[in-house]
Design an enzyme around this catalytic site. Sequence first.
Site, PDB file in Angstrom:
ATOM      1  N   TYR C 238      -2.256 -71.294  83.101  1.00 56.17           N
ATOM      2  CA  TYR C 238      -0.941 -70.656  83.187  1.00 56.17           C
ATOM      3  C   TYR C 238      -0.123 -70.955  81.952  1.00 56.17           C
ATOM      4  CZ  TYR C 238      -2.247 -69.007  87.619  1.00 56.17           C
ATOM      5  OH  TYR C 238      -2.926 -68.326  88.592  1.00 56.17           O
ATOM      6  N   PHE C 386     -13.219 -66.325  83.667  1.00 59.72           N
ATOM      7  CA  PHE C 386     -12.156 -66.785  82.778  1.00 59.72           C
ATOM      8  C   PHE C 386     -12.230 -66.150  81.404  1.00 59.72           C
ATOM      9  CE2 PHE C 386     -14.292 -69.835  80.079  1.00 59.72           C
ATOM     10  CZ  PHE C 386     -15.121 -70.628  80.862  1.00 59.72           C
TER      11      PHE C 386
END
Lengths: 248, 164, 560
Positions: C238, C386
């Site tokens: 994040y 990812f």
Amino acid sequence: MNNTTIRTVVAMAGFTALMMTQVMTQAMASEHGAAVAAGKAPSTNVAWTADMVRFVANGDKDRGAKLSQDMFCASCHGNAGIAPSANWPSMAGQRAEYTFKMLKDYKDGKRMATNTSDPMVALSKMMSEHDMADLAQFYASFDLPALPKGVSFDAAQGEKVKPIIARGDGKRLVAPCQSCHSSDGSGAATDSPALAGQTPDYFVKTMQEYKNGTRHNDVYARMRLIAQALTDEEIVQMAQYYAGMTAK
Amino acid sequence: MSMIHIDPMEKRWLWAIGGMLAVFWGVQIYFAAAENMHPPSNVEATNSAKLHLEGEFAESNLGVKKQADGSYLVTMVAARYGFYPQEIEVPAHTPVKFRIASFDVLHGVHVPFSNMNTMVVPGYVSEVTTQFQSPGSFPMICNEYCGLGHDYMYSKIHVTAGKS
Amino acid sequence: MSITAEHAAGLAASNRPTATAVQAIGNKLGLWNMWVAFAALALGLPMGLFQAAERSGFFPGIENTAVYFASTSTHGVLLAFVLTTFFTMGWGYHAMAHSVNKKPFFGWTSFWVSLIGTVMAAIPLLTGYASVLYTFYPPEMAHPAFYLGATLLVVGSWFWVADMIIGFVQWKKENPGKPVPVIMFMFTMTALLWGWTSLGVASEAVFQLLPVAFGLSPTIDVGLARTLFSWTLHAIVYFWLMPAYIAMYMIVPKEAGGKLFSDEFARIAFVLLFIFSVPIGFHHLYVDPMQAAGWKLLHMFGTFMVSVPTFLTGFTVLASMEIAGRLRGGKGLFGWISALDWSNPFVLAGGLSLLMLTVGGWGGVLNASYTWDTTVHNTQWITGHFHLIFGGTTVIMYLAAAYWLWPKITGNQLFSRKMAVSQLWMYFVGMVILTLPWHMLGVYGQPRRVSTTDQYAAFPEFAQMWGLYEALMVVGAVLVVISGLMFVYNLLMTHFNKVQEADTRVIYASAIHEPMRLPGVLNSLAFWNWAMLAYMILSYGYPIVQFFFLEGHHTIPWGV
């Protein structure tokens, strides 16, 4: 949406979560451990705990040098760890943890006498663990050995087996030799031995002993399983490969 | 709700998000509570360096053992670079409990197309209970980087048909 | 109506204002930090191509296990730690200067400490003495310089964190009751997040890894190390994603010709990202034995919660783009989409990023599931996921932000807008071709971190299943590398472009309803710090403390 509302929501979420955690953690208690059959003795008594690693690391190589003279190690293993003939292993540059383990295994009866290592059993019984650590550090202090005089290797044969050394054989569940013994043959932590410059006859003899189970001090039979999966020809080729690693 | 401006469309979206969350959480709680489905989590410490000396993970104690209740217990060790025993056989449609410990570094073990998937952390014992649905031979693959031999670290599991 | 030459010159000059002293500092810090970031990108991307090619088995001449893992480790550190940290520091300093007009207290300290750390870690990485991957899981130990370097990289960024917080607090003191400019709010929440989450890996490094690496401690508790690392491992993504969202909120709506749909919801998204991204790290430990299932369940709830700010962001950004599309004449349910100017690199990047966010985001929601993870943990599904969400969604917005910032900082026109557009398309297509097959490999059981697939010769059906996807991945990787290098080329040429940029004003998107007053929780940090402290004690307190009471036997260090 003001401060109070947000704070209340967050607090309630936190409280709910805490309650749930307690419930779930208790529900998860499982019975630990399982019934153990009384079994055979382990393949070695050496366990690489931090204490054991430190003990071997603290071996005194100078005291080891003196011990090697007192016990006439050089007659089989050479003054500087290079064996005088192909019958016995060179010890120069061998990983100290490995040397220590071999001596301890001889003393504990985990590594048996064979026709050439007969003296090792008796000699090891004369050593204390301190002595073993000192000798191990003595031999570790040398560079990896050149081949003994008069001993040669076949480079072409060695090249043939390079694919297994570098990339193993997945079909036979054989990992690459270099993943444990290093790409320069110097061995690796904790007790994977150096193979570079080892005499080919001794290499073959060792692998055959693993193959037929005469040698069984490898934990979880890892080397025995590998040796059994290899052909005799591959073993000879590997011996040539490793023998030639320290050739100039 | 007084100080900030919320568009009516945004309010509807907030309800939609809340609904999605309720579904996500609801499904998970159901399967965790009612079906007792959990990932492997047994929190049990051990001494990895001494596994072979005696006890549960001694060399002579590894392998597949049928339990009194008909389920199977598989005791294995992960050590660079293999899982030991290298070949095991269990029946399909039968609860199988794997207990695995690492002899050296971090490993992982996974049988593809199944939920037999666990980390093997040195110093801890991993425990996974599962059932295999279809007979056949499958690899048990190391799926956590454990060194330069990691690629080659796997063993074989043979799942025989039906309950024995 | 005609304007005089003087008037025109005056307009032109006001579109190229001289930077104030504070802005000049922000510009320079921004440029230097971001150049380091994109140098890391230029170095790291080709390594990824090497890995895809090496593993595919189609190029036997390059196959080498040791080089593969040195490459994976370096690629990971460069792209996951260096690119991201330096980019965010750079833009953060720039944004602070241009939004709240504050000079950083530390400034260059963060840059130099982080850069020295990077170089210190790069040397063992490139020479094969730190092939422990970017997650550096013990007990395999790298050369001590690697850990020291990585620690310095993180510590350097803490000076930036302090700078952002100080600037935020100073502005608030001087402007009581007023809403902090939203870009500064978002960057400061990003900095605060990074401060909180980096404590995990910093603790692991300082209390466990460095002592073992320097021989001060003979053993390490691997369970504790993994738990501490998990503290950082989720929220770090994040930390990477938030600047991408900032670009979506602050650049895309204005460049598309519209307005930001909601200032308040941008803030709400960021505070939710802050509070729900750190205390959820156990979804990285779902199949680890040393944490009880109850704690994993708790972290799972938070993991689902952290999808909320992304749902909110998707809504706000799409709504903002819809405004722009309708202002440009788009009619009907979807007419606004074609009405947008897709030859505008910022609009394009925003749209492509949202597309990748949709797929990657749902993949993330799946991965949050406690039980789903047992089927895909440590398979290539995770790596595919990812790469899509970070390499795709996030990095494409970094590229867009750079295209926006370079002309404003250097005063030179973007070298080629056309090249930017084709580069962005190529990057997107490459990412899709690279990552979607990657997900499939994971479903088919291929494990992570393998340098070859010919070892499963005992199960030839697996290699057959995997072969097509491996080949596709090489194609995708080639496209990604070419487009990445095109991007760097474009930036370099912009840097030295003799053509001047007409409009160097730094103007962010403005909201339809600019808030006059805001509740404290959307305008200050104190509440969120306390909330984070409480939530972290709940989520990580017992799970960490348990290690000090478990009768554990810790592990000796091993080599690679």
